[in-house]
Design a protein around this motif. Structure first.
Motif, PDB file in Angstrom:
ATOM      1  N   LYS A  10       0.828  -1.185   0.000  1.00 56.03           N
ATOM      2  CA  LYS A  10       0.000   0.000   0.000  1.00 56.03           C
ATOM      3  C   LYS A  10       0.879   1.258   0.000  1.00 56.03           C
ATOM      4  O   LYS A  10       2.018   1.207   0.427  1.00 56.03           O
ATOM      5  CB  LYS A  10      -0.817  -0.037   1.294  1.00 56.03           C
ATOM      6  CG  LYS A  10      -2.073   0.733   1.325  1.00 56.03           C
ATOM      7  CD  LYS A  10      -2.955   0.185   2.444  1.00 56.03           C
ATOM      8  CE  LYS A  10      -2.712   0.875   3.786  1.00 56.03           C
ATOM      9  NZ  LYS A  10      -2.836   2.307   3.791  1.00 56.03           N
ATOM     10  N   GLY A  11       0.306   2.366  -0.449  1.00 56.57           N
ATOM     11  CA  GLY A  11       1.062   3.622  -0.422  1.00 56.57           C
ATOM     12  C   GLY A  11       1.381   4.031   1.004  1.00 56.57           C
ATOM     13  O   GLY A  11       0.572   3.839   1.902  1.00 56.57           O
ATOM     14  N   THR A  16       9.884   2.295  -0.065  1.00 57.06           N
ATOM     15  CA  THR A  16      11.156   2.835  -0.546  1.00 57.06           C
ATOM     16  C   THR A  16      12.265   2.593   0.478  1.00 57.06           C
ATOM     17  O   THR A  16      13.367   2.188   0.129  1.00 57.06           O
ATOM     18  CB  THR A  16      11.028   4.341  -0.845  1.00 57.06           C
ATOM     19  OG1 THR A  16       9.963   4.512  -1.761  1.00 57.06           O
ATOM     20  CG2 THR A  16      12.300   4.881  -1.433  1.00 57.06           C
ATOM     21  N   THR A  17      11.952   2.827   1.733  1.00 53.04           N
ATOM     22  CA  THR A  17      12.939   2.589   2.790  1.00 53.04           C
ATOM     23  C   THR A  17      13.381   1.131   2.776  1.00 53.04           C
ATOM     24  O   THR A  17      14.579   0.827   2.777  1.00 53.04           O
ATOM     25  CB  THR A  17      12.323   2.896   4.170  1.00 53.04           C
ATOM     26  OG1 THR A  17      11.758   4.201   4.121  1.00 53.04           O
ATOM     27  CG2 THR A  17      13.351   2.799   5.255  1.00 53.04           C
ATOM     28  N   ALA A  41       5.985   9.381  -7.031  1.00 51.48           N
ATOM     29  CA  ALA A  41       6.523  10.316  -6.042  1.00 51.48           C
ATOM     30  C   ALA A  41       7.867   9.772  -5.577  1.00 51.48           C
ATOM     31  O   ALA A  41       7.990   9.198  -4.508  1.00 51.48           O
ATOM     32  CB  ALA A  41       5.566  10.416  -4.864  1.00 51.48           C
ATOM     33  N   HIS A  42       8.868   9.957  -6.424  1.00 50.64           N
ATOM     34  CA  HIS A  42      10.157   9.313  -6.156  1.00 50.64           C
ATOM     35  C   HIS A  42      10.767   9.750  -4.855  1.00 50.64           C
ATOM     36  O   HIS A  42      10.967  10.928  -4.621  1.00 50.64           O
ATOM     37  CB  HIS A  42      11.132   9.645  -7.284  1.00 50.64           C
ATOM     38  CG  HIS A  42      10.758   8.978  -8.549  1.00 50.64           C
ATOM     39  ND1 HIS A  42      10.640   7.622  -8.670  1.00 50.64           N
ATOM     40  CD2 HIS A  42      10.452   9.478  -9.751  1.00 50.64           C
ATOM     41  CE1 HIS A  42      10.288   7.315  -9.901  1.00 50.64           C
ATOM     42  NE2 HIS A  42      10.157   8.431 -10.578  1.00 50.64           N
ATOM     43  N   SER A  43      11.088   8.784  -4.008  1.00 51.51           N
ATOM     44  CA  SER A  43      11.759   9.189  -2.788  1.00 51.51           C
ATOM     45  C   SER A  43      13.116   8.509  -2.606  1.00 51.51           C
ATOM     46  O   SER A  43      13.770   8.698  -1.600  1.00 51.51           O
ATOM     47  CB  SER A  43      10.844   8.947  -1.581  1.00 51.51           C
ATOM     48  OG  SER A  43      10.116   7.758  -1.748  1.00 51.51           O
ATOM     49  N   THR A  44      13.514   7.732  -3.619  1.00 53.87           N
ATOM     50  CA  THR A  44      14.858   7.153  -3.566  1.00 53.87           C
ATOM     51  C   THR A  44      15.890   8.280  -3.437  1.00 53.87           C
ATOM     52  O   THR A  44      16.865   8.164  -2.699  1.00 53.87           O
ATOM     53  CB  THR A  44      15.154   6.355  -4.843  1.00 53.87           C
ATOM     54  OG1 THR A  44      13.965   5.722  -5.264  1.00 53.87           O
ATOM     55  CG2 THR A  44      16.225   5.317  -4.605  1.00 53.87           C
ATOM     56  N   SER A  45      15.631   9.373  -4.154  1.00 50.68           N
ATOM     57  CA  SER A  45      16.539  10.526  -4.090  1.00 50.68           C
ATOM     58  C   SER A  45      16.682  11.022  -2.664  1.00 50.68           C
ATOM     59  O   SER A  45      17.772  11.384  -2.237  1.00 50.68           O
ATOM     60  CB  SER A  45      16.000  11.672  -4.954  1.00 50.68           C
ATOM     61  OG  SER A  45      15.913  11.272  -6.285  1.00 50.68           O
ATOM     62  N   ASP A  46      15.565  11.048  -1.917  1.00 49.28           N
ATOM     63  CA  ASP A  46      15.615  11.521  -0.532  1.00 49.28           C
ATOM     64  C   ASP A  46      16.385  10.557   0.345  1.00 49.28           C
ATOM     65  O   ASP A  46      17.160  10.965   1.204  1.00 49.28           O
ATOM     66  CB  ASP A  46      14.194  11.669   0.028  1.00 49.28           C
ATOM     67  CG  ASP A  46      13.388  12.671  -0.779  1.00 49.28           C
ATOM     68  OD1 ASP A  46      14.022  13.601  -1.324  1.00 49.28           O
ATOM     69  OD2 ASP A  46      12.167  12.513  -0.873  1.00 49.28           O
ATOM     70  N   THR A 141      -0.006  -0.960  -4.414  1.00 52.12           N
ATOM     71  CA  THR A 141      -0.456  -2.307  -4.781  1.00 52.12           C
ATOM     72  C   THR A 141      -1.271  -2.431  -6.058  1.00 52.12           C
ATOM     73  O   THR A 141      -0.912  -3.187  -6.948  1.00 52.12           O
ATOM     74  CB  THR A 141      -1.295  -2.917  -3.641  1.00 52.12           C
ATOM     75  OG1 THR A 141      -0.798  -2.406  -2.431  1.00 52.12           O
ATOM     76  CG2 THR A 141      -1.180  -4.412  -3.650  1.00 52.12           C
ATOM     77  N   GLY A 142      -2.373  -1.703  -6.139  1.00 56.71           N
ATOM     78  CA  GLY A 142      -3.268  -1.874  -7.273  1.00 56.71           C
ATOM     79  C   GLY A 142      -2.553  -1.794  -8.605  1.00 56.71           C
ATOM     80  O   GLY A 142      -2.639  -2.686  -9.436  1.00 56.71           O
ATOM     81  N   GLY A 143      -1.791  -0.714  -8.781  1.00 55.29           N
ATOM     82  CA  GLY A 143      -1.081  -0.496 -10.037  1.00 55.29           C
ATOM     83  C   GLY A 143      -0.105  -1.607 -10.340  1.00 55.29           C
ATOM     84  O   GLY A 143      -0.030  -2.110 -11.465  1.00 55.29           O
TER      85      GLY A 143
END
Lengths: 323, 104
Positions: A10-11, A16-17, A41-46, A141-143
């Motif tokens: 789920k979102g 990402t962590t 909403a890319h957060s790998t960069s963060d 998940t859905g996507g």
């Protein structure tokens, strides 16, 4: 462990962590690892404090770790541009204008975004020879599930299109008796060739997902997250995709025994509820819980990421040597 | 971007049903008594349905595969343009279908 490892869920549960931490763990075990983010909403960069784009880029300060962020929006544009370019090469300008509306339309349909993402997935998997492990941080998940269901459906669909086209071409050949040249010929039909190529791509994706990929679901110890995971497991089973295990993230840390303040009482209650939830997860699902990761006060990056990586009981052994 | 609760797979399945129904109604019983002219006409008709299956969204029927089929347009541009004109123009479509039966 399989070469391709997917983390879904789920979102907002912290995929990402978890996927970054796992990628780091693999890299530190000496595997050349690529982490691919597909979340818009890319957060790998963060997490790594570094900007990434569509190309694999080495992650600063981590030997053997690369990262990339896929942008479906950009991919849709690129796809559209490519078709327009090929049109201009082959067809007169007047016709191109007539048809432009159709091209635009096809790239604005709801499925376009998913199709573009799927195309990039396939490309990344195809060009992964340089890496020992590729970690996918997938969108909610859905996507993701829709993406994974695509190969079968599209394969079948294309088969029918090819059959239809082959029939019309065959009829054109039959109609060309005597000196008449057939208007189309089966073995030189570029359409059939193109559709076959597509089909092979989808077959490759289906095969790879079934044979060389492992799926983990990330969830939080709350009711909503558990229900969503239940659905995801069932839907994935329908697609013949086995979930290897769960990562329970954002588990509230327990206070020390001698702490008695209001905050400590609150925490104790919270921890109690979460323990029940985690017990429920262990009881109700066949899949093992491979990690329980405590909530961190600060954002997980840098050293914290390594600490999280240590909590992941997912093995990092290289995939079995290819035959 | 979301597309409601229906999964893409569902949409592909129902779209396919729609196309098949359409095909069935439209081309029922047209393969008997072949003549070469007729075979070529038939070929053109099958090609029309092929185009329809690929680009149904041109007529407002959302097609979940149009992202992929639009890749075929560079090979199909002329046919597509003629087909679309034919399909939009009811009069010419009926006339064209009528031709095969040599009513005159």
């Amino acid at each position: 462990m399989e070469k391709f490892v997917f983390f879904g869920g789920k979102g907002g549960v912290g995929k990402t962590t978890v996927s970054s931490a796992y990628a780091l763990k693999c890299a530190e075990a000496g595997l050349k690892t690529l982490v691919v983010s597909t979340d818009p909403a890319h957060s790998t960069s963060d997490v790594f404090d570094q900007d990434f784009d569509d190309e694999p880029t080495p992650v600063d300060g981590h030997e053997g770790l690369w990262a990339m962020e896929l942008d479906p929006e950009e991919e849709v544009e690129r796809h559209m541009g490519e078709i327009r370019r090929r049109m201009n090469e082959q067809v007169s300008a007047a016709i191109v204008n007539e048809i432009d509306r159709q091209i635009e339309l096809a790239h604005r349909t709801p499925g376009a975004y998913e199709a573009a993402l799927f195309d990039r997935f396939i490309e990344v998997m195809r060009e992964a020879d340089d890496y020992d492990r590729v970690v996918f941080d997938t969108s909610p998940t859905g996507g993701t599930l829709r993406l994974l269901a695509l190969p079968d459906f599209l394969g079948e669909w294309i088969e029918r299109l090819v059959a239809k086209r082959a029939k019309s071409v065959d009829l054109f050949e039959k109609a060309a008796v005597g000196d008449r040249e057939a208007r189309r010929k089966l073995d030189e039909d570029p359409l059939i060739a193109h559709l076959q190529g597509r089909k092979e791509k989808f077959e490759f994706a289906g095969r790879t997902l079934r044979e060389d990929a492992a799926f983990f679901l990330v969830l939080n110890p709350d009711e909503l997250s558990i229900r969503e995971t239940e659905r995801a497991v069932a839907e994935m089973a329908e697609q013949d995709l086995a979930v290897e295990g769960f990562v329970v993230n954002r588990v509230t840390p327990a206070p020390d025994d001698d702490e008695q303040g209001r905050g400590a009482t609150w925490l104790r209650d919270r921890v109690e509820t979460e323990r029940e939830r985690i017990a429920e997860i262990r009881r109700e699902f066949d899949e093992p819980v491979v990690a329980e990761i405590e909530s961190r006060v600060r954002e997980v990056k840098g050293d914290l990421l390594a600490a999280v990586a240590d909590e992941l009981a997912i093995d990092v052994d290289p995939p079995p040597a290819e035959a | 971007m979301t597309d409601g609760d229906r999964s893409l797979a569902d949409r592909i399945a129902s779209f396919r049903e729609r196309v098949e129904e359409w095909l069935h109604g439209f081309y029922h019983g047209m393969i008997e008594h072949p003549s070469f002219e007729k075979i070529e006409k038939e070929a053109e008709d099958v090609e029309d349905t092929f185009l329809f299956a690929c680009f149904a969204d041109a007529f407002g029927i959302p097609s979940p595969v149009s992202y992929y089929t639009v890749e075929l347009l560079p090979y199909l541009a002329d046919e597509f343009e003629a087909w679309e004109r034919r399909m939009w123009d009811r009069g010419s479509l009926l006339e064209r279908k009528g031709q095969q039966y040599h009513f005159h």
